[in-house]
Scaffold this motif. Structure first.
Motif, mmCIF file in Angstrom:
data_model
loop_
_atom_site.group_PDB
_atom_site.id
_atom_site.type_symbol
_atom_site.label_atom_id
_atom_site.label_comp_id
_atom_site.label_asym_id
_atom_site.label_seq_id
_atom_site.Cartn_x
_atom_site.Cartn_y
_atom_site.Cartn_z
ATOM 1 N N ILE A 1 7.011 -2.493 10.757
ATOM 2 C CA ILE A 1 6.747 -2.467 9.497
ATOM 3 C C ILE A 1 6.321 -4.107 8.937
ATOM 4 C CG2 ILE A 1 7.867 -2.228 6.996
ATOM 5 C CD1 ILE A 1 8.039 0.215 8.593
ATOM 6 N N ARG B 1 15.512 6.867 1.335
ATOM 7 C CA ARG B 1 14.339 6.382 0.891
ATOM 8 C C ARG B 1 13.481 7.011 -0.162
ATOM 9 N NH1 ARG B 1 12.802 7.345 6.163
ATOM 10 N NH2 ARG B 1 14.900 7.448 6.910
ATOM 11 N N PHE C 1 10.705 0.236 13.083
ATOM 12 C CA PHE C 1 11.603 1.462 13.034
ATOM 13 C C PHE C 1 11.455 2.266 14.388
ATOM 14 C CE2 PHE C 1 12.216 0.577 8.321
ATOM 15 C CZ PHE C 1 13.423 0.604 8.335
ATOM 16 N N LYS D 1 11.303 5.859 15.628
ATOM 17 C CA LYS D 1 11.318 7.186 15.472
ATOM 18 C C LYS D 1 11.024 8.072 16.456
ATOM 19 C CE LYS D 1 10.541 7.999 10.436
ATOM 20 N NZ LYS D 1 9.636 8.000 9.412
ATOM 21 N N GLY E 1 5.354 3.706 1.587
ATOM 22 C CA GLY E 1 5.585 3.553 2.963
ATOM 23 C C GLY E 1 4.814 2.035 3.487
ATOM 24 N N SER E 2 4.685 1.153 2.496
ATOM 25 C CA SER E 2 4.097 0.040 3.079
ATOM 26 C C SER E 2 5.226 -0.931 3.261
ATOM 27 C CB SER E 2 3.253 -0.645 2.080
ATOM 28 O OG SER E 2 3.790 -0.770 0.691
ATOM 29 N N GLY E 3 6.470 -0.529 3.171
ATOM 30 C CA GLY E 3 7.701 -1.523 3.444
ATOM 31 C C GLY E 3 8.200 -2.189 2.295
ATOM 32 N N LYS E 4 7.924 -1.688 1.178
ATOM 33 C CA LYS E 4 8.589 -2.392 -0.124
ATOM 34 C C LYS E 4 10.252 -2.484 -0.070
ATOM 35 C CE LYS E 4 6.201 0.094 -2.928
ATOM 36 N NZ LYS E 4 5.518 0.858 -2.187
ATOM 37 N N THR E 5 10.567 -1.255 0.180
ATOM 38 C CA THR E 5 12.129 -1.203 0.170
ATOM 39 C C THR E 5 12.997 -1.788 1.052
ATOM 40 O OG1 THR E 5 11.952 0.995 -1.097
ATOM 41 C CG2 THR E 5 14.034 0.703 0.031
ATOM 42 N N THR E 6 12.158 -1.553 2.423
ATOM 43 C CA THR E 6 12.450 -2.368 3.379
ATOM 44 C C THR E 6 12.615 -3.926 3.156
ATOM 45 O OG1 THR E 6 11.421 -0.527 4.869
ATOM 46 C CG2 THR E 6 12.197 -2.600 6.053
HETATM 47 N N1 LIG Z 1 15.808 3.792 8.428
HETATM 48 C C1 LIG Z 1 14.483 4.129 8.818
HETATM 49 N N2 LIG Z 1 14.306 5.049 9.836
HETATM 50 C C2 LIG Z 1 12.977 5.138 10.287
HETATM 51 N N3 LIG Z 1 12.073 4.758 9.514
HETATM 52 C C3 LIG Z 1 12.306 4.268 8.391
HETATM 53 C C4 LIG Z 1 13.606 3.773 8.102
HETATM 54 N N4 LIG Z 1 13.337 3.269 6.797
HETATM 55 C C5 LIG Z 1 12.186 3.178 6.493
HETATM 56 N N5 LIG Z 1 11.286 3.835 7.433
HETATM 57 C C6 LIG Z 1 9.933 3.974 7.601
HETATM 58 O O1 LIG Z 1 9.441 2.491 7.330
HETATM 59 C C7 LIG Z 1 8.311 2.373 6.344
HETATM 60 C C8 LIG Z 1 8.471 1.635 5.249
HETATM 61 O O2 LIG Z 1 9.437 2.332 4.310
HETATM 62 P P1 LIG Z 1 9.881 1.704 2.862
HETATM 63 O O3 LIG Z 1 10.317 0.455 3.069
HETATM 64 O O4 LIG Z 1 10.726 2.561 2.308
HETATM 65 O O5 LIG Z 1 8.473 2.104 2.062
HETATM 66 P P2 LIG Z 1 8.316 1.880 0.468
HETATM 67 O O6 LIG Z 1 9.316 1.508 -0.196
HETATM 68 O O7 LIG Z 1 7.037 0.643 0.418
HETATM 69 O O8 LIG Z 1 7.657 3.219 0.229
HETATM 70 C C9 LIG Z 1 7.992 4.102 6.058
HETATM 71 O O9 LIG Z 1 7.028 4.611 6.895
HETATM 72 C C10 LIG Z 1 9.340 4.643 6.327
HETATM 73 O O10 LIG Z 1 9.249 6.049 6.790
#
Ligand SMILES: Nc1ncnc2c1ncn2[C@@H]1O[C@H](COP(=O)(O)OP(=O)(O)O)[C@@H](O)[C@H]1O
Ligand SMILES: [Mg+2]
Lengths: 232, 386
Positions: free
Chosen positions: A25, B385, A16, A18, A46-51
């Motif tokens: 990630i 998120r 990502f 920023k 913030g480890s990238g699980k949702t990603t």
């Molecule tokens: N669209 C985005 N733009 C910038 N940074 C992102 C975006 N989506 C996620 N992140 C960053 O990527 C990292 C992992 O996010 P995420 O997958 O949501 O983590 P988790 O679900 O494990 O808490 C976080 O640091 C988050 O801030």
């Protein structure tokens, strides 16, 4: 194992940007999940699980690497093909249910079927079946605001399975529920896995929730730790 | 469930907001309908005027008389195909409040010149030409008083009186005159000049104005000049112009209605456009997460775009159609009371069509920005998120 994997990631990188910063990630991540598995993914915030779930479900794109779901390279699909892929192969379950507030339980469950060629009667019977599976047959006409969190999540599960996808992606599905309700939801997911053969990837913070899965992956700093044997 | 129900449910998720928007659109279209109906009625005379018809009036003022002899003299002028004449009777029925347009005319030539505007059954037209005290009554006027062919009706004049002192004339209705086109007004009555001229106590052998048809519209200017030159330096000088110009001059006294319509409707529309457009943007933005969910379920961008546009168009129609209906009711109500001043106020199919196009435009314009936003929305951003 390589051949019967429903989900296969190889060399997956995701970054990502920023402002000036680039956050990496995943850096060449590999993962294989066989059909019929129920995997819990744990890891710090913030480890990238949702990603990871977004990439698996085709709602976000990787910077490098291949994503293969049910034999299909979804990283090569165009936007519209991805939409069709999601409708056919993936069910999503979110922490906050994400139901449409102005639709009844049955209408919420019917929503994905509007993308199919099914007729009115067929849609109706699919919806009824899905609601039965989650034990909500008697709440079909209720609106989300008239239901408890656990009931809403069960409607969301019914919506996720109504079009009969192989893969269910759950992002902290019990994160907003009390223990007893959470266990009911988890038991439902377990049933879907064991009896209907759904492959489930579930992100959770809760070790007790992870116990319902067949195995647990720990995600930290873009890698799966203590799980070298699971990565293909 | 189907897309329409989905659109409907989206629109009414905040009932009060939806109703307020619908009401404001309704008012805008009610105003539009009524003003357009007015404008239409005001300008109908101009639009309907035949290109090859001229009107000759007294040069001093069109209320001044001309000698009847002019009728024959104009007939002989080169380029004139037909001529007829008319007198303003200043009529009313029973009570001066019931002011009615009544003209004393020469039957055969009048019906010939206006053949494309009015329809009279041939036997009724014959009866009118034959019957000295006969009258042809417009359909609208006949309906207003419930008059039928054969009825004897007394009509009084606020200008003329009979030689016997009475200011009331008796007529026998010999026919009903129907409009050949819907915009044409039939709230008037015709009777024989011969009967009028013979019985009135003053003004004998004079007429109000002449209407003539040229052999070709291209000759209009030449013919008008010939007529006015023929009577130049006489004691009754004439002014001849096209019927269109004559009507226009008449209407000009009432102000530029078209401009007023445009300004009022324009202002109302811009205001409503901004309010509805802004509300739609807000309402769709509030739903960002849900749109993300729908896309996650596999709804393609185009389908989302259509759902949002469908919503704004449905909104415009739900406000606009009843608004147009109300305009129609108002127009019907005013039609009666204003019949003598602005005849033919109506929501014509043209006005309804224009209103429908405006509704679609309103819906498309107010829905376009939020629909495009929704279509382009990235799912991961929409879901946020957590
Ligand atoms: N669209 C985005 N733009 C910038 N940074 C992102 C975006 N989506 C996620 N992140 C960053 O990527 C990292 C992992 O996010 P995420 O997958 O949501 O983590 P988790 O679900 O494990 O808490 C976080 O640091 C988050 O801030
Ligand atoms: Mg997360």
């Amino acid at each position: 194992m390589a051949d019967d994997a429903l989900v296969r990631l190889s060399g997956l990188s995701k970054r990502f940007v920023k402002g000036q910063e680039t956050i990496t990630i995943f850096d060449r991540l590999d993962l294989a999940i066989p059909a019929g598995d129920f995997v819990a993914v744990m890891g710090p915030s913030g480890s990238g699980k949702t990603t990871l779930l977004n990439l698996l479900g085709g709602i976000d794109r990787a910077d490098e690497g291949e994503i293969q779901i049910a034999g299909q390279r979804i990283d090569q699909l165009a936007e519209s093909e991805l939409a069709r892929f999601r409708a056919a192969h993936v069910g999503f379950i979110f922490q906050f249910y994400n139901l449409m507030p102005m639709l009844t339980a049955a209408q919420n469950v019917e929503l994905p079927l509007l993308l199919t060629k099914l007729g009115r009667q067929q849609r109706k019977s699919h919806v009824a079946t899905a609601l039965e599976v989650v034990n909500l047959g008697d709440r079909a006409k209720h609106y989300p605001r008239e239901m408890s969190g656990g009931q809403q999540q069960r409607v969301a599960i019914a919506r996720a399975i109504v079009s009969d996808p192989q893969l269910l992606l759950c992002d902290e599905p019990t994160g907003d529920l009390d223990r007893a309700t959470a266990d009911e939801i988890l038991a439902t997911l377990q049933t879907l896995n064991r009896e209907l053969g759904k492959t489930i990837v579930m992100v959770t913070h809760d070790p007790a929730a992870a116990k319902f899965a067949r195995r647990t992956l720990h995600l930290d700093k873009g890698r799966f730790v203590d799980a070298a044997d699971l990565a293909a | 469930m189907n897309d329409f129900l989905l659109i409907f449910k989206n629109l009414f998720r905040k009932k009060l907001r939806a109703i307020l928007m619908i009401v404001s659109i309704l008012i805008a279209f009610a105003i539009f309908g009524v003003l357009a109906g007015f404008e239409r009625a005001f300008n109908a005379g101009q639009d309907l005027a035949a290109a090859d018809r001229l009107v000759t009036v007294n040069k001093i003022n069109f209320t001044q008389p001309l000698p009847i002899a002019y009728y024959n003299r104009i007939q002989s002028i080169e380029g004139v195909a037909d001529v007829t004449h008319a007198n303003w009777f200043g009529g009313y029925y029973q009570d001066p409040k019931n002011f009615t347009v009544v003209l004393a005319i020469e039957p055969a030539s009048y019906l010939k010149i206006f053949a494309s505007e009015f329809e009279v059954a041939p036997d009724q037209a014959d009866a009118f030409v034959r019957e000295r005290t006969g009258a042809l009554v417009g359909e609208t006027l006949a309906a207003k008083w419930g008059w039928k062919v054969g009825d004897r009706i007394p009509i009084a004049s606020s200008i003329f009186s009979q030689k016997n002192g009475s200011s009331t004339w008796d007529f026998t209705i010999t026919g009903i005159l129907k409009a050949a086109k819907p915009q044409i007004d039939t709230n008037f009555m015709l009777f024989q000049y011969a009967y009028f001229d013979e019985t009135r106590s003053f003004g004998k052998d004079t007429i109000g104005w002449l209407i003539l048809r040229t052999t070709s519209a291209a000759l209009n200017d030449q013919v008008a000049d010939r007529i006015d030159q023929m009577f130049a330096n006489s004691s009754y000088e004439t002014a001849t112009d096209t019927e269109k110009a004559f009507n226009k001059a008449f209407v000009a006294q009432l102000g530029n209605i078209a401009l007023i319509v445009l300004l009022v409707v324009g202002a109302a529309f811009v205001t409503i456009l901004m309010i509805v457009g802004n509300t739609m943007v807000m309402s769709v933005r509030e739903r960002t997460r849900e749109i993300g969910v729908m896309k996650t379920l596999g709804f393609p961008g185009g389908r989302i775009l259509r759902l949002v546009l469908g919503e704004s168009i449905l909104l415009a129609l739900l406000g606009g159609l009843p608004g147009l209906g109300i305009a129609w009711l108002i127009a019907m109500a005013m039609r009666e009371s204003l019949a003598n001043f602005v005849p033919g106020i109506a929501i014509t199919p043209e006005i309804a069509g224009a209103a429908l196009l405006l509704m679609l435009a309103l819906g498309l314009i107010t829905g376009l920005v939020p629909a495009l936003n929704a279509m382009r929305l990235k799912i991961a951003d929409a879901l946020g998120r957590s």
